[in-house]
Design an enzyme around this catalytic site. Structure first.
Site, PDB file in Angstrom:
ATOM      1  CB  SER A  97      -5.531 -55.168  27.006  1.00  0.00           C
ATOM      2  OG  SER A  97      -5.147 -53.631  26.263  1.00  0.00           O
ATOM      3  CB  SER A 116      -2.394 -52.004  23.547  1.00  0.00           C
ATOM      4  OG  SER A 116      -2.914 -53.666  24.261  1.00  0.00           O
ATOM      5  CB  CYS A 148       1.643 -56.033  18.053  1.00  0.00           C
ATOM      6  SG  CYS A 148       3.310 -55.286  19.003  1.00  0.00           S
ATOM      7  CB  ILE A 201      -4.103 -66.213  24.890  1.00  0.00           C
ATOM      8  CG1 ILE A 201      -5.482 -66.447  24.910  1.00  0.00           C
ATOM      9  CG2 ILE A 201      -3.078 -67.836  25.785  1.00  0.00           C
ATOM     10  CD1 ILE A 201      -5.919 -68.397  24.340  1.00  0.00           C
ATOM     11  CG  ASN A 202      -3.203 -61.074  22.198  1.00  0.00           C
ATOM     12  OD1 ASN A 202      -4.730 -60.190  21.949  1.00  0.00           O
ATOM     13  ND2 ASN A 202      -2.763 -60.070  22.508  1.00  0.00           N
ATOM     14  N   GLY A 244     -13.181 -65.056  23.349  1.00  0.00           N
ATOM     15  CA  GLY A 244     -14.382 -65.771  23.513  1.00  0.00           C
ATOM     16  C   GLY A 244     -14.779 -66.819  23.915  1.00  0.00           C
ATOM     17  N   GLY A 269      -9.185 -65.740  28.537  1.00  0.00           N
ATOM     18  CA  GLY A 269      -9.522 -66.269  27.073  1.00  0.00           C
ATOM     19  C   GLY A 269     -10.167 -67.342  26.950  1.00  0.00           C
ATOM     20  N   GLY A 270     -11.617 -66.095  27.075  1.00  0.00           N
ATOM     21  CA  GLY A 270     -13.526 -67.210  27.429  1.00  0.00           C
ATOM     22  C   GLY A 270     -14.014 -67.132  28.487  1.00  0.00           C
TER      23      GLY A 270
HETATM   24  C1  LIG Z   1     -12.800 -55.863  20.548  1.00  0.00           C
HETATM   25  C2  LIG Z   1     -10.977 -56.406  21.318  1.00  0.00           C
HETATM   26  C3  LIG Z   1     -10.155 -55.306  21.287  1.00  0.00           C
HETATM   27  C4  LIG Z   1      -8.850 -55.417  21.658  1.00  0.00           C
HETATM   28  N1  LIG Z   1      -7.783 -54.895  21.771  1.00  0.00           N
HETATM   29  C5  LIG Z   1      -6.742 -54.953  22.849  1.00  0.00           C
HETATM   30  C6  LIG Z   1      -5.432 -54.437  22.764  1.00  0.00           C
HETATM   31  O1  LIG Z   1      -5.494 -53.394  22.531  1.00  0.00           O
HETATM   32  N2  LIG Z   1      -4.318 -54.968  23.795  1.00  0.00           N
HETATM   33  C7  LIG Z   1      -4.024 -56.600  23.686  1.00  0.00           C
HETATM   34  O2  LIG Z   1      -3.396 -56.895  24.476  1.00  0.00           O
HETATM   35  N3  LIG Z   1      -5.615 -56.977  23.999  1.00  0.00           N
HETATM   36  C8  LIG Z   1      -6.469 -56.921  23.229  1.00  0.00           C
HETATM   37  N4  LIG Z   1      -7.486 -57.682  22.916  1.00  0.00           N
HETATM   38  C9  LIG Z   1      -7.247 -59.362  23.601  1.00  0.00           C
HETATM   39  C10 LIG Z   1      -8.363 -59.188  24.257  1.00  0.00           C
HETATM   40  O3  LIG Z   1      -7.690 -58.628  25.830  1.00  0.00           O
HETATM   41  C11 LIG Z   1      -7.719 -60.870  25.560  1.00  0.00           C
HETATM   42  O4  LIG Z   1      -6.445 -60.951  25.230  1.00  0.00           O
HETATM   43  C12 LIG Z   1      -9.156 -61.455  24.305  1.00  0.00           C
HETATM   44  O5  LIG Z   1      -9.731 -60.909  23.663  1.00  0.00           O
HETATM   45  C13 LIG Z   1      -9.107 -62.665  25.352  1.00  0.00           C
HETATM   46  O6  LIG Z   1     -10.021 -62.429  26.002  1.00  0.00           O
HETATM   47  P1  LIG Z   1     -11.914 -63.054  26.110  1.00  0.00           P
HETATM   48  O7  LIG Z   1     -11.243 -64.173  24.857  1.00  0.00           O
HETATM   49  O8  LIG Z   1     -12.307 -63.152  27.542  1.00  0.00           O
HETATM   50  O9  LIG Z   1     -11.876 -62.105  25.312  1.00  0.00           O
HETATM   51  C14 LIG Z   1      -8.540 -57.069  22.819  1.00  0.00           C
HETATM   52  C15 LIG Z   1     -10.131 -58.141  21.748  1.00  0.00           C
HETATM   53  C16 LIG Z   1     -10.602 -57.827  21.237  1.00  0.00           C
HETATM   54  C17 LIG Z   1     -12.234 -58.215  21.213  1.00  0.00           C
END
Ligand SMILES: Cc1cc2nc3c(=O)[nH]c(=O)nc-3n(C[C@H](O)[C@H](O)[C@H](O)COP(=O)(O)O)c2cc1C
Length: 292
Positions: free
Chosen positions: A9, A35, A117, A179-180, A205, A231-232
């Site tokens: 997301s 979201s 949130c 994870i978020n 990342g 997550g990453g």
């Molecule tokens: C710019 C940005 C916007 C995001 N917006 C949301 C969101 O609206 N809802 C949500 O549940 N997570 C949101 N996330 C979190 C990601 O969905 C994800 O959980 C997190 O980035 C870890 O994964 P990654 O390391 O592959 O990015 C956001 C992340 C980023 C960087």
């Protein structure tokens, strides 16, 4: 899902055409929408997203048109041929229920509940750090969405993430997502100031991969529901490691920025290559194997 990769997301998850490209050209097995909140929200001022050496720091602040202003987007999405996960948030249990009810009318394949949130009725404490608060959101949302599968998206800020996952499973979550982002900040030495206008943000990342693996590992020990691990994850090896921690599917967000939007296809290819080289026939064989 035709493969285990999911668009996380907040990335490219706006509008049917972009999502269709992520699936058709990019190779994602499913997509998660940005979201959706109870009302229109601008988000935080810029700079709100910065890239640094080990990942991304963002404080976009959950901008949303609000569920009442998305008819056009939903109309486009009716033509979809791919699994769609609608992500929702609210600032209270009642708001979560309100958004869930409206979103469920559009029959997404699953609804992800973003409990990372703040709860305005609890002095801004994040829902997902508290077992009762997490459970009450899941229970209220499940009541509204009935048969639509519910995914609870957890925050790594919870010290007891296994217990949080269990409370969500116990109140109706069909899957857990983790994870978020991880709370953090950057300071610019030249400017002598925080880099983000909002000061604090969420880290994603490569920097968060060990945190994500640890969370998924703990969740796997606590629940029976499938886990969407994220997550990453940047390459096939990262994804395989996430499966070894216990994930059934893997989410990819920041790596879309690093590797382009066909990252899903590439990650799947790399996973297949690893499986061939290691004589692994299906992910079932290695799911959770890091637990011994
Ligand atoms: C710019 C940005 C916007 C995001 N917006 C949301 C969101 O609206 N809802 C949500 O549940 N997570 C949101 N996330 C979190 C990601 O969905 C994800 O959980 C997190 O980035 C870890 O994964 P990654 O390391 O592959 O990015 C956001 C992340 C980023 C960087």
């Amino acid at each position: 899902m035709r493969n285990p990769t999911v668009l996380a997301s907040g990335f490219l998850g706006t509008g049917f055409d972009l999502m269709k490209r992520v699936v058709q050209e990019g190779g994602a097995g499913a997509v998660t929408m940005k979201s959706i909140g109870p009302r229109e929200r601008m988000g935080h001022p810029n700079p709100s997203v910065v890239e640094w050496k080990h990942g991304i720091l963002n404080a976009v602040g959950l901008p949303s048109p609000g569920y009442k202003n998305m008819e056009e987007e939903w109309a486009g999405l009716e033509k979809r041929t791919f699994p769609l996960i609608a992500s929702i948030y609210g600032a209270s249990v009642e708001e979560f229920a309100e958004v869930a009810k409206a979103v469920a009318l559009h029959r997404p394949e699953a609804i992800e509940v973003n409990i990372s949130c703040p709860n305005t009725k609890c002095e801004g404490q994040v829902f997902g750090v508290n077992e009762e608060a997490s459970a009450s959101v899941v229970k209220a949302v499940k009541k509204e969405i009935g048969e639509i599968p519910l995914i609870a998206k957890l925050t790594p800020q919870a010290w007891n993430i296994g217990a949080i996952a269990k409370s969500c499973e116990g109140t109706g979550a069909d899957a857990i997502c983790a994870i978020n982002t991880v709370a953090g900040m950057l300071i610019d030495a030249d400017a002598r100031k925080p880099v983000l206008a909002n000061m604090f943000g969420g880290v994603s990342g490569p920097a968060v991969k060990p945190i994500a693996l640890k969370c998924v590992y703990q969740i796997y020990e606590s629940v029976k529901t499938p886990i969407l691990g994220m997550g990453g994850i940047s390459n096939g090896r990262d994804a395989i490691e996430m499966v070894m921690a216990g994930a059934t599917a893997v989410g990819i967000g920041s790596a879309v920025h690093y590797r382009g939007f066909d990252v899903f296809k590439r990650v799947c290819g790399e996973m297949e290559q690893w499986m061939e080289e290691n004589k692994v026939k299906s992910l079932e064989e290695i799911r959770g194997c890091a637990h011994g």
